[in-house]
Write a protein that holds these residues in place. Structure first.
Motif, PDB file in Angstrom:
ATOM      1  N   ALA A 360     -39.954  -2.294  34.828  1.00 54.27           N
ATOM      2  CA  ALA A 360     -39.606  -3.479  35.369  1.00 54.27           C
ATOM      3  C   ALA A 360     -38.567  -3.040  36.623  1.00 54.27           C
ATOM      4  N   ASN A 361     -38.663  -3.688  37.871  1.00 53.78           N
ATOM      5  CA  ASN A 361     -37.483  -3.564  38.929  1.00 53.78           C
ATOM      6  C   ASN A 361     -36.954  -4.848  39.336  1.00 53.78           C
ATOM      7  N   PHE A 362     -35.861  -4.813  39.941  1.00 55.39           N
ATOM      8  CA  PHE A 362     -35.445  -5.871  40.253  1.00 55.39           C
ATOM      9  C   PHE A 362     -34.751  -5.870  41.583  1.00 55.39           C
ATOM     10  N   SER A 363     -34.692  -7.077  42.424  1.00 59.43           N
ATOM     11  CA  SER A 363     -34.356  -7.189  43.737  1.00 59.43           C
ATOM     12  C   SER A 363     -32.762  -6.778  43.821  1.00 59.43           C
ATOM     13  N   SER A 364     -31.817  -7.152  42.530  1.00 55.46           N
ATOM     14  CA  SER A 364     -30.774  -6.747  42.712  1.00 55.46           C
ATOM     15  C   SER A 364     -30.440  -6.434  41.619  1.00 55.46           C
ATOM     16  N   PRO A 365     -30.370  -5.011  40.991  1.00 58.31           N
ATOM     17  CA  PRO A 365     -30.013  -4.579  39.736  1.00 58.31           C
ATOM     18  C   PRO A 365     -28.598  -4.733  39.456  1.00 58.31           C
ATOM     19  N   GLN A 366     -27.662  -4.884  40.452  1.00 63.67           N
ATOM     20  CA  GLN A 366     -26.400  -5.216  40.234  1.00 63.67           C
ATOM     21  C   GLN A 366     -26.164  -6.695  39.640  1.00 63.67           C
ATOM     22  N   GLY A 367     -27.045  -7.222  39.751  1.00 64.75           N
ATOM     23  CA  GLY A 367     -26.897  -8.886  39.167  1.00 64.75           C
ATOM     24  C   GLY A 367     -27.291  -8.675  37.738  1.00 64.75           C
ATOM     25  N   LEU A 368     -27.727  -7.687  36.996  1.00 65.58           N
ATOM     26  CA  LEU A 368     -28.314  -7.754  35.702  1.00 65.58           C
ATOM     27  C   LEU A 368     -27.019  -7.860  34.608  1.00 65.58           C
ATOM     28  N   GLY A 383     -32.462 -11.657  40.177  1.00 65.39           N
ATOM     29  CA  GLY A 383     -34.014 -12.162  40.450  1.00 65.39           C
ATOM     30  C   GLY A 383     -34.938 -11.863  39.145  1.00 65.39           C
ATOM     31  N   GLN A 384     -36.052 -12.190  39.359  1.00 64.97           N
ATOM     32  CA  GLN A 384     -36.944 -12.042  38.550  1.00 64.97           C
ATOM     33  C   GLN A 384     -37.589 -10.702  38.754  1.00 64.97           C
TER      34      GLN A 384
END
Length: 445
Positions: A360-368, A383-384
């Motif tokens: 899985a990848n995210f648009s903004s990993p910093q937001g995890l 993001g999703q």
């Protein structure tokens, strides 16, 4: 007189030291991503309307603590289920409460239920194999917990078999030799075939529907001379090892199912099979269940000898025997390809695709959201997730037998620690100076 600036500086430096200490503590944590402290200044907007050049700041604050998702170094391990992601993406894990978490820590093993799990019991998810019968495995379209089925795989009856041999062009039919040999047709019902009755023999293993192995013995006899010339035609005889049943009347004869005349193979004057003859060197072999005597179904397979040659060199196998049957097999090992396909190796030599990893990848990993235990959770800011197989889209590839080390740079962290220590001391000195000034005012008479 204000102590606000110095106190805020102490607080900021203290939090920065906390972040640095956490990085240093996790320098050896697999898949850990280093954090950075981002500072911001503070101003009182009410002072002179917030537009005057007379504004004085009231200190600093920690605006954010961000994580650096740069690639860590890869280290080889002895566990074939250890995995490292090269590039973007996270392993997708199912937690005990049914929620989904994400991780860069690829230290996995198989639990007693056949699930691939990490050290804290989260289960790796992927696309389960639905059909492995074709040239390409069909995987499910929805990610789910990967399950390793340890059930023995069913045997497969031989459907096609092949072998390439060279038949010595200087050979003659046994009846045309000096001394004269024997006619192989006189021994079709016997176990022991005299060596002087054929020119060459070889064997290969085939399997019936129950996975029983049988040795297919092949005998090659060059056709008799015509006007003193040996033709380029050879007759092929075959018999399965378990065809032979001792004769109750005379066990010494060991008569049973006959040695079958499979057909002929004809070569050109260049020593290769004559392509103008339909089906040249390709034979259909049939054995009934009664002949096999193993309780299996009838055995029918195609034997391909069309890669054989007739050249002036010793007779022998030139292309290794091949056939598509196998006996039952138990799971003996697991491996993972660089495309994330989990494969099982079985005791019968078969390799089967079991599942394919889901990344899985995210648009903004910093937001995890950090959950601890090397896990992150999806959030509104991240993001999703974009879920797919390794190596597809923007997702990285997977390397098996390796792990991704922490991306913490210890040298940089130790230098940063010294800097924050000095900042803390300087802010403490600022408070001490403010205290001395205040003391001077109190002592005025």
């Amino acid at each position: 007189m204000a102590f606000q600036q110095g106190l805020s500086g102490l607080n900021s430096s203290s939090k920065a030291l906390d972040v640095i200490s956490n990085n240093v503590a996790n320098a050896s944590t697999v898949g850990f991503k280093a954090s950075n402290t981002i500072f911001a200044d503070m101003y009182a907007s009410a002072m002179t309307g917030g537009t005057s050049s007379l504004q004085v700041g009231i200190g600093s604050k920690v605006a954010a603590v961000t994580q650096s998702f740069t690639q860590g170094n890869l280290t080889a391990t002895n566990n074939p289920l250890d995995m490292a992601i090269n590039g973007n993406g996270f392993f997708r894990l199912s937690r005990s409460d049914g929620s989904i978490a994400y991780s860069r820590n690829g230290q996995f093993d198989v639990d007693r239920n056949g699930n691939i799990v990490n050290a804290t019991g989260e289960k790796l998810t992927g696309f389960q194999a639905l059909d492995t019968s074709g040239t390409q495995t069909v995987f499910s379209g929805e990610p789910s917990v990967i399950y390793i089925d340890t059930t023995n795989i069913a045997p497969r009856e031989t459907g096609t078999a092949s072998v390439g041999v060279n038949l010595d062009s200087s050979e003659k039919n046994p009846l045309n030799k000096n001394p004269v040999g024997s006619d192989i047709n006189n021994f079709l019902n016997y176990t022991a075939i005299p060596v002087e009755s054929y020119n060459y023999t070889t064997s290969m293993t085939v399997y019936d529907s129950l996975g029983n192995a049988s040795l297919m013995n092949l005998y090659f006899v060059r056709d008799p001379d015509v006007a003193g010339v040996s033709p380029n035609t050879w007759t092929v005889y075959g018999r399965l090892s378990n065809d032979v049943v001792p004769d109750p009347a005379d066990p010494a004869l060991s008569t049973g199912a006959p040695l079958e005349n499979l057909g002929t193979i004809t070569f050109t004057n260049l020593g290769v099979p004559d392509s103008t003859i339909a089906g040249n060197g390709v034979f259909n072999v049939t054995r009934t269940g009664a002949q096999l005597g193993t309780g299996a179904d009838d055995l029918n397979f195609t034997l391909d000898l069309s890669r054989s040659t007739q050249w002036n060199t010793d007779s022998g196998v030139t292309t290794s025997p091949r056939q598509d049957g196998y006996t039952t097999g138990r799971l003996t090992g697991l491996s993972v390809s660089n495309t994330g396909v989990v494969q099982g190796t079985f005791s019968n030599g078969q390799v089967r695709d079991i599942a394919r990893l889901a990344l899985a990848n995210f648009s903004s990993p910093q937001g995890l959201t950090s959950l601890g235990d090397n896990l992150w959770a999806e959030s509104f800011e991240s993001g999703q997730p974009t879920v797919g197989a390794p190596g597809t889209g923007v997702l990285g590839s997977v390397t098996a037998g390796q792990i991704e080390e922490s991306n913490v740079d210890l040298t940089q962290e130790l230098v940063s620690m010294i800097v924050q220590q000095r900042n803390y001391q300087a802010n403490a000195q600022s408070i001490r100076t403010q205290d001395q000034i205040l003391q001077t005012l109190v002592n005025l008479r």
